[in-house]
Motif scaffolding. Structure first.
Motif, short mmCIF file in Angstrom:
data_model
loop_
_atom_site.label_atom_id
_atom_site.label_comp_id
_atom_site.label_asym_id
_atom_site.label_seq_id
_atom_site.Cartn_x
_atom_site.Cartn_y
_atom_site.Cartn_z
N TYR A 6 0.85 -1.21 0.00
CA TYR A 6 0.00 0.00 0.00
C TYR A 6 0.87 1.25 0.00
N PHE A 7 0.26 2.34 -0.47
CA PHE A 7 0.94 3.63 -0.53
C PHE A 7 1.12 4.12 0.92
N GLY A 8 2.36 3.98 1.41
CA GLY A 8 2.66 4.27 2.80
C GLY A 8 3.41 5.58 2.94
N GLY A 11 0.25 4.78 8.50
CA GLY A 11 -0.52 5.95 8.94
C GLY A 11 -1.16 6.73 7.81
N THR A 12 -1.07 6.25 6.56
CA THR A 12 -1.74 6.95 5.45
C THR A 12 -3.22 6.53 5.39
N PHE A 13 -3.99 7.27 4.62
CA PHE A 13 -5.35 6.84 4.31
C PHE A 13 -5.31 5.51 3.55
N GLU A 53 -9.18 8.37 -6.87
CA GLU A 53 -9.82 9.67 -7.09
C GLU A 53 -10.36 10.22 -5.77
N ASN A 54 -10.39 11.54 -5.73
CA ASN A 54 -10.87 12.23 -4.54
C ASN A 54 -12.00 13.16 -4.97
N SER A 55 -13.01 13.28 -4.10
CA SER A 55 -14.19 14.07 -4.49
C SER A 55 -13.89 15.56 -4.60
N PRO A 82 -14.17 8.37 3.95
CA PRO A 82 -14.38 9.78 4.25
C PRO A 82 -13.02 10.41 4.57
N VAL A 83 -12.80 11.62 4.07
CA VAL A 83 -11.48 12.23 4.26
C VAL A 83 -11.61 13.54 5.03
N HIS A 84 -11.08 13.55 6.25
CA HIS A 84 -10.83 14.80 6.97
C HIS A 84 -9.49 14.61 7.64
N PHE A 85 -8.84 15.69 7.92
CA PHE A 85 -7.43 15.62 8.28
C PHE A 85 -7.16 16.03 9.73
N THR A 86 -6.00 15.54 10.22
CA THR A 86 -5.48 15.95 11.52
C THR A 86 -4.17 16.69 11.25
N PRO A 103 0.15 16.55 -2.02
CA PRO A 103 -0.52 17.66 -2.71
C PRO A 103 -2.06 17.58 -2.66
N HIS A 104 -2.60 16.37 -2.72
CA HIS A 104 -4.06 16.23 -2.65
C HIS A 104 -4.59 16.67 -1.29
N ALA A 105 -3.84 16.37 -0.25
CA ALA A 105 -4.27 16.74 1.10
C ALA A 105 -4.17 18.26 1.25
N LEU A 106 -3.07 18.86 0.79
CA LEU A 106 -2.91 20.32 0.91
C LEU A 106 -4.04 21.04 0.18
N SER A 126 5.71 13.21 -0.04
CA SER A 126 5.26 12.12 -0.93
C SER A 126 3.92 11.54 -0.48
N SER A 127 3.58 11.62 0.81
CA SER A 127 2.26 11.19 1.28
C SER A 127 1.97 11.94 2.59
N THR A 128 0.76 11.78 3.08
CA THR A 128 0.39 12.43 4.34
C THR A 128 1.27 11.91 5.49
N ALA A 129 1.50 10.58 5.51
CA ALA A 129 2.30 10.02 6.61
C ALA A 129 3.79 10.32 6.43
N ARG A 169 -14.45 12.59 0.05
CA ARG A 169 -14.15 11.15 0.04
C ARG A 169 -13.04 10.85 -0.94
N THR A 170 -12.30 9.80 -0.64
CA THR A 170 -11.32 9.29 -1.60
C THR A 170 -11.66 7.83 -1.89
N ARG A 171 -11.54 7.48 -3.17
CA ARG A 171 -11.81 6.10 -3.59
C ARG A 171 -10.47 5.40 -3.78
N PHE A 172 -10.37 4.21 -3.24
CA PHE A 172 -9.14 3.41 -3.32
C PHE A 172 -9.44 2.12 -4.08
N LEU A 173 -8.42 1.64 -4.81
CA LEU A 173 -8.56 0.38 -5.54
C LEU A 173 -7.63 -0.68 -4.97
O1 PRE Z 1 -3.05 7.80 1.46
C1 PRE Z 1 -2.67 8.92 1.83
O2 PRE Z 1 -2.69 9.26 3.01
C2 PRE Z 1 -2.21 9.90 0.84
O3 PRE Z 1 -1.29 10.60 1.10
C3 PRE Z 1 -2.90 10.00 -0.47
C4 PRE Z 1 -4.18 10.77 -0.54
C5 PRE Z 1 -4.55 11.03 -2.05
O4 PRE Z 1 -3.76 10.74 -2.93
O5 PRE Z 1 -5.62 11.55 -2.32
C6 PRE Z 1 -5.26 9.97 0.02
C7 PRE Z 1 -6.36 10.50 0.55
C8 PRE Z 1 -6.49 11.93 0.77
O6 PRE Z 1 -7.41 12.43 -0.19
C9 PRE Z 1 -5.21 12.67 0.63
C10 PRE Z 1 -4.10 12.06 0.11
#
Ligand code: PRE
Length: 301
Positions: A6-8, A11-13, A53-55, A82-86, A103-106, A126-129, A169-173
């Motif tokens: 997984y995209f680590g 601690g990532t989504f 994809e993210n909404s 569901p995506v909300h951040f800390t 970048p998607h989170a920012l 490179s990722s949130t974590a 929301r973010t969709r994962f495959l």
């Molecule tokens: O999986 C994560 O935590 C990511 O960093 C990726 C990602 C994304 O690519 O959209 C996942 C969900 C959130 O929308 C923000 C970031």
């Protein structure tokens, strides 16, 4: 034991999504989306969990580009999170000068940052974590992370439930090498990438093949074919499963028109069933195909 890359890091989504897919597999964090796909292609993992994809921010381009090239991978399942951040900070920090994240989170907390940390510089990680790891290492003062990162890293919670758009929301495959397909459930999605020709009407023709069969498109993204300026690939998601007559018929029609890569038929996470018009009902496709066969066999006219 089989593995899900997984995209680590942890601690990532994506880790949270991988846990939802897992049925006893080992979860293996990797640094980037291409690395997660390569892990499967090179046999280091049986499947990969990545965002698609993210909404709010739309497509995750690293995933789309990674699926269009290289040995084929197909989606076998999806989840919607569901995506909300800390926002996490080092316990000793007094002034937040830098805030890092994917970048998607920012992009999903831009207004919150303008209001709450107007003087902080944003830095892409490179990722949130990975941003949280950077805060631990003293590279940045704060990280915009998944809520799970607060339990993983020795950092202080500065803010929770941060999101410019409520209900994001973010969709994962879950991706695997081609093999047996998931069974149709009646609430499925099919994903493909099509190389529509660079000429008048070619994309419209592809979409018409779906429209004629009453197949509802759920996503359309264009990505440039690298090194070929002005040439695009089209990523199409639509309702239905390749095992259904009308979807198979549409795919064959698309394949006649251009190069198509099949990216999977898998159950929709939201369980939404297509609204079928009577003339495009699956049963009509099946009985019409039977009728043609009977005419060919000289049994009917
Ligand atoms: O999986 C994560 O935590 C990511 O960093 C990726 C990602 C994304 O690519 O959209 C996942 C969900 C959130 O929308 C923000 C970031």
């Amino acid at each position: 034991m089989s593995r899900i890359a997984y995209f680590g890091p942890v601690g990532t989504f994506s880790e949270q999504a991988a846990r939802m897919f897992a049925q006893g597999e080992n979860l293996v964090p990797v640094e980037t989306i291409p690395a997660a796909l390569s892990a499967v292609r090179e046999g280091e993992a049986e499947s990969a969990c990545v965002p698609v994809e993210n909404s709010v921010e739309g497509p995750v381009t690293a995933t789309l580009d990674g699926l269009a090239e290289g040995s084929p991978l197909v989606a076998v399942a999806e989840v919607l999170l569901p995506v909300h951040f800390t926002v996490l900070v080092r316990p000793d920090v007094d002034t937040i000068r830098t805030v890092a994240s994917h970048p998607h989170a920012l992009a999903q907390v831009r207004h919150w940052l303008e209001r709450n940390l107007p003087d902080a510089e944003t830095v892409v990680a490179s990722s949130t974590a990975a941003a949280a790891v950077g805060v631990c290492d003293g590279e940045y003062d704060a990280a915009v992370t998944a809520p799970a990162a607060a339990e993983t890293y020795p950092l202080k919670v500065f803010a929770e439930g941060v999101a410019d758009v409520p209900d994001a929301r973010t969709r994962f495959l879950l991706l695997s090498p081609p093999g047996s397909l998931p069974e149709p459930t009646g609430a499925d999605r099919t994903s493909i990438v099509a190389a529509a020709a660079n000429r008048t009407g070619s994309l419209a023709e592809l979409l018409t093949e779906l429209a004629l069969r009453d197949i509802n498109l759920t996503r359309l993204d264009a990505r440039p074919v690298k090194g070929n300026f002005g040439v695009y690939r089209f990523f199409l998601d639509f309702e239905g499963h390749i095992a259904e007559e009308r979807v198979g018929d549409a795919l064959a029609a698309l394949r006649r028109r251009c190069e198509v890569r099949f990216l999977g038929s898998y159950p929709r996470a939201d369980g939404a069933r297509p609204v079928e018009r009577d003339t495009a009902a699956e049963e009509r496709f099946v009985s019409a195909a039977r009728w043609v066969q009977a005419v060919r066999n000289g049994e009917l006219a």
